[in-house]
Design an enzyme around this catalytic site. Structure first.
Site, PDB file in Angstrom:
ATOM      1  N   ASP A 252       0.829  -1.195   0.000  1.00 53.17           N
ATOM      2  CA  ASP A 252       0.000   0.000   0.000  1.00 53.17           C
ATOM      3  C   ASP A 252       0.870   1.254   0.000  1.00 53.17           C
ATOM      4  OD1 ASP A 252      -2.874   1.001   0.388  1.00 53.17           O
ATOM      5  OD2 ASP A 252      -1.729   2.143   1.862  1.00 53.17           O
TER       6      ASP A 252
ATOM      7  N   TYR B 261       3.764   9.473   0.520  1.00 53.65           N
ATOM      8  CA  TYR B 261       4.665   8.813   1.473  1.00 53.65           C
ATOM      9  C   TYR B 261       6.137   9.133   1.179  1.00 53.65           C
ATOM     10  CZ  TYR B 261       0.439   6.085   2.547  1.00 53.65           C
ATOM     11  OH  TYR B 261      -0.832   5.707   2.883  1.00 53.65           O
TER      12      TYR B 261
ATOM     13  N   LYS C 273      -1.928   6.207  -4.466  1.00 52.15           N
ATOM     14  CA  LYS C 273      -2.986   7.193  -4.173  1.00 52.15           C
ATOM     15  C   LYS C 273      -2.688   8.537  -4.824  1.00 52.15           C
ATOM     16  CE  LYS C 273      -3.444   4.785   0.197  1.00 52.15           C
ATOM     17  NZ  LYS C 273      -2.070   4.404   0.611  1.00 52.15           N
TER      18      LYS C 273
ATOM     19  N   HIS D 254      -6.668  10.146  -2.411  1.00 51.55           N
ATOM     20  CA  HIS D 254      -6.109  10.022  -1.054  1.00 51.55           C
ATOM     21  C   HIS D 254      -6.974  10.720  -0.002  1.00 51.55           C
ATOM     22  CE1 HIS D 254      -1.988   9.331   1.057  1.00 51.55           C
ATOM     23  NE2 HIS D 254      -2.980   9.133   1.883  1.00 51.55           N
TER      24      HIS D 254
ATOM     25  N   ASN E 149     -10.772   7.998   2.955  1.00 54.51           N
ATOM     26  CA  ASN E 149     -11.199   9.057   3.877  1.00 54.51           C
ATOM     27  C   ASN E 149     -12.521   9.709   3.473  1.00 54.51           C
ATOM     28  OD1 ASN E 149      -8.781   8.843   5.541  1.00 54.51           O
ATOM     29  ND2 ASN E 149      -7.722   9.622   3.742  1.00 54.51           N
TER      30      ASN E 149
ATOM     31  N   SER F  92       1.048   4.002  15.345  1.00 55.88           N
ATOM     32  CA  SER F  92       1.691   4.762  14.296  1.00 55.88           C
ATOM     33  C   SER F  92       1.820   6.239  14.647  1.00 55.88           C
ATOM     34  CB  SER F  92       0.805   4.614  13.064  1.00 55.88           C
ATOM     35  OG  SER F  92       1.431   5.034  11.964  1.00 55.88           O
TER      36      SER F  92
ATOM     37  N   SER G 155       5.263  -2.278   9.266  1.00 53.69           N
ATOM     38  CA  SER G 155       6.381  -2.538  10.171  1.00 53.69           C
ATOM     39  C   SER G 155       7.636  -2.662   9.342  1.00 53.69           C
ATOM     40  CB  SER G 155       6.176  -3.817  10.990  1.00 53.69           C
ATOM     41  OG  SER G 155       7.286  -3.951  11.866  1.00 53.69           O
TER      42      SER G 155
ATOM     43  N   LEU H  51       6.653  -8.239  10.951  1.00 55.05           N
ATOM     44  CA  LEU H  51       6.030  -8.511   9.644  1.00 55.05           C
ATOM     45  C   LEU H  51       5.449  -9.930   9.646  1.00 55.05           C
ATOM     46  CD1 LEU H  51       8.720  -7.052   7.197  1.00 55.05           C
ATOM     47  CD2 LEU H  51       6.399  -6.189   7.515  1.00 55.05           C
TER      48      LEU H  51
ATOM     49  N   ASN I 160       2.393 -10.118  12.018  1.00 56.32           N
ATOM     50  CA  ASN I 160       1.206  -9.467  11.456  1.00 56.32           C
ATOM     51  C   ASN I 160       0.623 -10.244  10.280  1.00 56.32           C
ATOM     52  OD1 ASN I 160       1.900  -7.532  13.309  1.00 56.32           O
ATOM     53  ND2 ASN I 160       2.560  -5.994  11.823  1.00 56.32           N
TER      54      ASN I 160
HETATM   55  P1  A2P Z   1       7.669  -0.711  13.499  1.00 53.90           P
HETATM   56  O1  A2P Z   1       7.754  -0.367  12.046  1.00 53.90           O
HETATM   57  O2  A2P Z   1       8.807  -0.170  14.285  1.00 53.90           O
HETATM   58  O3  A2P Z   1       7.424  -2.183  13.732  1.00 53.90           O
HETATM   59  P2  A2P Z   1       0.548   1.733  11.019  1.00 53.90           P
HETATM   60  O4  A2P Z   1      -0.475   2.124  12.025  1.00 53.90           O
HETATM   61  O5  A2P Z   1       0.891   2.843  10.071  1.00 53.90           O
HETATM   62  O6  A2P Z   1       0.235   0.463  10.361  1.00 53.90           O
HETATM   63  O7  A2P Z   1       1.905   1.516  11.846  1.00 53.90           O
HETATM   64  C1  A2P Z   1       1.998   0.503  12.765  1.00 53.90           C
HETATM   65  C2  A2P Z   1       2.934   0.919  13.875  1.00 53.90           C
HETATM   66  O8  A2P Z   1       2.986  -0.138  14.825  1.00 53.90           O
HETATM   67  C3  A2P Z   1       4.337   1.149  13.449  1.00 53.90           C
HETATM   68  O9  A2P Z   1       4.853   2.175  14.268  1.00 53.90           O
HETATM   69  C4  A2P Z   1       5.064  -0.183  13.733  1.00 53.90           C
HETATM   70  O10 A2P Z   1       6.391   0.066  14.118  1.00 53.90           O
HETATM   71  C5  A2P Z   1       4.269  -0.739  14.882  1.00 53.90           C
HETATM   72  N1  A2P Z   1       4.011  -2.188  14.763  1.00 53.90           N
HETATM   73  C6  A2P Z   1       3.703  -2.875  13.638  1.00 53.90           C
HETATM   74  N2  A2P Z   1       3.462  -4.165  13.929  1.00 53.90           N
HETATM   75  C7  A2P Z   1       3.607  -4.298  15.260  1.00 53.90           C
HETATM   76  C8  A2P Z   1       3.497  -5.390  16.145  1.00 53.90           C
HETATM   77  N3  A2P Z   1       3.175  -6.598  15.705  1.00 53.90           N
HETATM   78  N4  A2P Z   1       3.722  -5.166  17.470  1.00 53.90           N
HETATM   79  C9  A2P Z   1       4.040  -3.940  17.916  1.00 53.90           C
HETATM   80  N5  A2P Z   1       4.177  -2.867  17.127  1.00 53.90           N
HETATM   81  C10 A2P Z   1       3.960  -3.036  15.798  1.00 53.90           C
END
Ligand code: A2P
Length: 326
Positions: free
Chosen positions: A44, A49, A78, A111, A170, A224, A273, A279, A282
């Site tokens: 995405d 960005y 976007k 966007h 949005n 974030s 992340s 990654l 998630n």
């Molecule tokens: P990081 O890149 O240091 O892992 P968004 O809301 O834009 O999707 O961003 C997600 C935010 O949460 C980023 O700051 C990311 O930081 C952090 N993050 C992503 N996955 C996890 C996770 N599984 N546990 C904790 N923090 C996470």
């Protein structure tokens, strides 16, 4: 294993994507390479960005490595706010395609429902929110462009085969209803901020009833926004007792519970992340299921808390009152 959301056209949007907002240019290539190895196929991106050229280089590398084919990938970008005039829409898309080193996008989104004064590519790219960033009091310069004008130009991109699907970000129900009243090609996807503190049940239901798929950005909520001063201490969902309890019951992490809630209610999610372990975490959401009670408990966390609100950051960061959701 991942899952897909079938769009009105029949094409399949992978439920889990990698959000590329706030990934520093130098981190883009290693992050995309890790993500591909883990199994991510949905990326995405956006002009705003500020890392699309690096995303393009990274995608070229993975395509040339033979690990994946272009057809296997789902790439979203976007249209930025400064390119809403009909004559700027195609050049903006072509610039994104050139940066991304692609000949088509899977999805191109408006966007924001905010039109700002045009800034030529050679003056500043990406142009950002303000017209005069170097002045003492930078501000946005809104221009009166009907969304219909922008949407009709978006439709032409699809008709030209430059993008497979078009959609918006949005937008609220009223803007969507207006768009649907004239759209020859209805929006395939709506992307909005959505997480357990901002569940937006009515918007989700409206989209379901109108065959518009929904992608949740910031699906982890506040995380974030800490680094940019847009979330307060104590707002992290990862620390909520109910989330921790459900995570313990499923032997997974709080982040996985929050993200699983997102995909289980039928939305795509695009968590960002740069850490391979996160990654992977998630992306591992399909070997457990939340019960109806657990889904309801998480729904009940809703506080209508929006972190990403131009009505707030517009004034605080860019000296411009720019409410859109009220
Ligand atoms: P990081 O890149 O240091 O892992 P968004 O809301 O834009 O999707 O961003 C997600 C935010 O949460 C980023 O700051 C990311 O930081 C952090 N993050 C992503 N996955 C996890 C996770 N599984 N546990 C904790 N923090 C996470």
């Amino acid at each position: 294993m991942t899952d897909n959301i079938q769009l009105a056209s029949g094409s399949k949007l992978p439920s889990i994507g990698l959000g590329l907002w706030k990934i520093a240019p130098d981190d883009v290539a290693p992050t995309i390479t890790s993500a591909i190895d883990i199994g991510y196929r949905h990326f995405d991106s956006a002009c705003d960005y500020g890392n699309e050229a690096e995303v393009g280089n990274a995608l070229q590398q993975v395509l040339q490595s033979g690990k994946v084919k272009r057809d296997d990938l789902w790439i979203t970008s976007k249209l930025w706010n400064t390119y809403h005039r009909a004559e700027h829409v195609r050049p903006a898309l072509e610039k994104a395609l050139s940066d991304l080193q692609l000949d088509y996008l899977d999805l191109y989104l408006i966007h924001f429902p905010i039109s700002l004064q045009f800034i030529p590519f050679d003056k500043r790219y990406p142009p950002g929110w303000v017209t005069n960033p170097d002045e003492a009091s930078p501000h946005m310069e809104p221009v009166a462009v009907p969304i219909r004008e922008t949407w009709e130009a978006m439709q032409e991109l699809k008709e030209a085969g430059l993008v497979k699907e078009i959609g918006v970000c949005n937008f609220n129900c009223a803007l969507l209803r207006d768009l649907l009243s004239y759209a020859k090609i209805p929006p395939a996807v709506l992307q909005v901020e959505m997480h357990p503190l901002l569940t937006q049940e009515k918007l989700l239901r409206f989209c379901r009833e109108n065959d518009i798929a929904v992608t949740a950005f910031s699906p982890l909520g506040a995380l974030s926004y800490f680094s940019i001063g847009m979330a307060a201490e104590g707002e992290s969902l990862l620390d909520r007792e109910v989330i921790k309890q459900i995570a313990a019951d499923h032997q997974c992490t709080p982040a996985q519970i929050i993200l699983r809630w997102g995909v289980q209610r039928g939305t795509a999610i695009v968590p960002k992340s740069t850490h391979p372990d996160r990654l992977r975490e998630n992306f591992s959401l399909f070997d457990f299921e939340l019960t109806e009670d657990e889904m309801a408990t998480i729904n009940n966390l809703n506080e209508n808390r929006r972190f990403n609100d131009p009505g707030k950051f517009g004034e605080e960061a860019f000296n411009t009152f720019m409410p859109i959701y009220e």
